[in-house]
Design an enzyme around this catalytic site. Structure first.
Site, PDB file in Angstrom:
ATOM      1  N   CYS A   1      13.528  11.150   6.859  1.00 49.93           N
ATOM      2  CA  CYS A   1      13.480  10.873   8.291  1.00 49.93           C
ATOM      3  C   CYS A   1      14.874  10.926   8.909  1.00 49.93           C
ATOM      4  CB  CYS A   1      12.861   9.501   8.544  1.00 49.93           C
ATOM      5  SG  CYS A   1      11.155   9.354   8.033  1.00 49.93           S
TER       6      CYS A   1
ATOM      7  N   SER B   1      -0.466   7.721  -1.649  1.00 50.43           N
ATOM      8  CA  SER B   1      -1.419   7.991  -2.729  1.00 50.43           C
ATOM      9  C   SER B   1      -0.906   8.970  -3.777  1.00 50.43           C
ATOM     10  CB  SER B   1      -2.729   8.526  -2.141  1.00 50.43           C
ATOM     11  OG  SER B   1      -3.368   7.522  -1.369  1.00 50.43           O
TER      12      SER B   1
ATOM     13  N   LYS C   1       0.888  -1.160   0.000  1.00 50.06           N
ATOM     14  CA  LYS C   1       0.000   0.000   0.000  1.00 50.06           C
ATOM     15  C   LYS C   1       0.931   1.215   0.000  1.00 50.06           C
ATOM     16  CE  LYS C   1      -2.505   3.535   1.566  1.00 50.06           C
ATOM     17  NZ  LYS C   1      -2.127   4.756   0.831  1.00 50.06           N
ATOM     18  N   HIS C   2       1.124   1.805  -1.169  1.00 53.43           N
ATOM     19  CA  HIS C   2       2.035   2.934  -1.275  1.00 53.43           C
ATOM     20  C   HIS C   2       1.281   4.237  -1.013  1.00 53.43           C
ATOM     21  CE1 HIS C   2       5.884   4.496  -1.989  1.00 53.43           C
ATOM     22  NE2 HIS C   2       6.269   3.722  -2.982  1.00 53.43           N
TER      23      HIS C   2
ATOM     24  N   GLU D   1       8.966   2.314  11.165  1.00 52.93           N
ATOM     25  CA  GLU D   1       9.999   3.344  11.033  1.00 52.93           C
ATOM     26  C   GLU D   1       9.259   4.650  10.847  1.00 52.93           C
ATOM     27  OE1 GLU D   1      11.852   6.197   9.597  1.00 52.93           O
ATOM     28  OE2 GLU D   1      12.312   5.040   7.794  1.00 52.93           O
TER      29      GLU D   1
ATOM     30  N   GLU E   1       9.007  17.379  14.019  1.00 55.62           N
ATOM     31  CA  GLU E   1       9.900  17.135  12.891  1.00 55.62           C
ATOM     32  C   GLU E   1       9.619  18.138  11.778  1.00 55.62           C
ATOM     33  OE1 GLU E   1      11.232  13.445   9.971  1.00 55.62           O
ATOM     34  OE2 GLU E   1       9.285  13.379  10.977  1.00 55.62           O
TER      35      GLU E   1
END
Length: 461
Positions: A268, A163, A160-161, A234, A365
């Site tokens: 990240c 969108s 599931k990448h 992750e 972040e």
């Protein structure tokens, strides 16, 4: 969020896709389960042959898939080609090393005898279909670093990448199919995030891995915990980049620029918080700002572009809000601090100094080309600032003092400590974090064993 390719350099929607319906999802789950029954019995040599073929094809496709990635999420074209090359390297690494990494282990002879056995082995067996929920920022690498070890271990993958990278997601399925893998060995699910929960609850899905945001990680971990399924997460990172007086300041400042703006700062493991000893603070800050100002921000398809657009308009707004909040509370802008004029979701490379704990950017972040700069009185304060974060993915330290090396290795709360260089991932080294950066490890032997049934095989005397 629609499943679509939207060029972040100009905001133009190029392609849209319909999400798969329940019938197609069910077909693919059935196919994954059926394929696993036979694929799990293939030999390491056969899996390695297929994976090496996929690496060959990826290298042939390198220029084409690089253009797709750049168009979908704005990665500078040189970095996109490098990402494709890195993926081929990782596939070959696992094709070469998987059998050794998953070889049967023999416990100590004294323990075997004490158990009353004639022989004991520990064997690594595949789990089954693994769901991978992957992000857009490294749309090839994030998937390959899961898929290569999972396939070599005998598992099958369901992707599931994100969108906003559907063409890259479909390319990956096609790549493995062209390499000769059985159709159900690796499948792309064109679905929205709302469909993940039900798929993860399906008994045919044995485990999941996710790279992405904290909210996404919590959602997947919660469902997987309820269903008692293994997960690897992750999540975010706000990595410290510590500079001590013994460091090569010129080199540290030069690397700091690359470490902060790689992938337009949307990484990240990009260094984000720069913690500099007071004795070298001014010299480092001057060189760091010079380097950031010299970057070429522009068209990501141009060979001389260093920093492209952010991947989405929302991503741009998020970065702007963090910077504006910090400035409002008292941060000083050493360079950047604004979006350039013109179309596209660009933001100028930025350095903020005078950061305090009241500022959002101290705890959150910054997923864009924005660096925060801190002054530390000594090593103890540097460690305190570095660890004053909810994240613990990786870290960078610049020092030539071996006693300081030992202290930082002992005291930094992170999944990696990189000395006199920037954080990078390699298939031979474990990758992952602590605290809100997630759990579990990818890459190396640790990564390939995450989705294995570690089986004790005991033979009576």
């Amino acid at each position: 969020m629609p499943i679509a390719t939207v060029n972040p350099a100009n905001g133009e929607t190029l392609k849209t896709y319909e999400a798969m319906g329940e019938e197609e999802i069910e077909r693919r789950l059935q196919l994954a389960e059926a394929t696993f029954r036979t694929y799990r019995t293939t030999t390491f040599d056969e899996r390695a042959r297929l994976l090496n073929k996929a690496a060959d094809l990826l290298e042939e496709d390198q220029d084409d898939i690089a253009r797709v990635m750049t168009t979908e999420m704005g990665k500078p074209i040189k970095q996109a080609r490098a990402e494709a090359a890195k993926c081929a390297k990782a596939m070959r690494w696992y094709a070469e090393h998987a059998e050794e990494l998953l070889a049967d282990e023999e416990p100590a002879a004294t323990d075997v005898k004490d158990s009353g056995a004639s022989r004991v082995r520990v064997r690594y067996r595949p789990l089954g279909p693994v769901l991978a929920v992957m992000p857009w920022n490294f749309p090839l690498w994030q998937v390959i670093r899961f898929a290569a070890p999972a396939l070599m271990a005998g598992n099958v993958g369901l992707l599931k990448h994100a969108s906003n990278v559907p063409q890259t997601a479909l390319y990956l399925e096609d790549l493995f199919h062209r390499a000769g893998f059985t159709e159900g060995a690796f499948q792309t699910l064109l679905i929205g995030s709302g469909a993940v929960d039900e798929i993860l609850r399906d008994e045919r899905v044995r485990a999941a891995t996710l790279t992405g945001s904290e909210p996404a990680g919590r959602a997947v971990a919660s469902t997987a915990g309820e269903m008692i399924k293994k997960t690897v997460l992750e999540l975010g990172g706000s990595d410290p980049f510590v500079v001590m007086p013994s460091a090569d300041i010129d080199r540290a400042a030069k690397v700091a620029v690359t470490a902060r703006v790689q992938n337009t700062g949307q990484s990240c493991i990009a260094a984000k918080r720069f913690i500099v000893h007071t004795d070298v603070y001014d010299a480092f800050a001057e060189r760091f700002a010079e380097g950031m100002r010299a970057l070429n921000v522009g068209d990501p398809t141009a060979e001389d572009t260093d920093v492209g657009p952010l991947s989405s308009e929302q991503g741009l707004r998020d970065v702007e809000e963090l910077v504006d909040d910090a400035v409002r509370v008292g941060a000083q802008v050493l360079c950047g601090g604004e979006r350039p004029e013109g179309p596209g979701w660009y933001y100028a490379p930025t350095i903020l100094a005078g950061i305090t704990r009241e500022m959002r950017i101290h705890r959150e972040e910054a997923f864009g080309p924005v660096a925060t700069l801190y002054r530390a009185a000594d090593l103890d304060e540097a460690v305190l600032i570095a660890n004053d974060s909810p994240f613990g993915l990786s870290s960078n330290v610049w020092t030539r003092d071996e006693a300081e090396v030992d202290r930082f290795v002992r005291d930094l709360e992170a999944g990696g400590v990189f000395f006199n260089g920037m954080t990078a991932s390699h298939p031979g080294f474990p990758f992952g974090g602590v605290k809100r950066s997630g759990y579990g490890r990818e890459l190396s032997g640790h990564g390939i064993r995450e989705f294995c049934n570690i089986t004790t095989v005991w033979h009576g005397a």
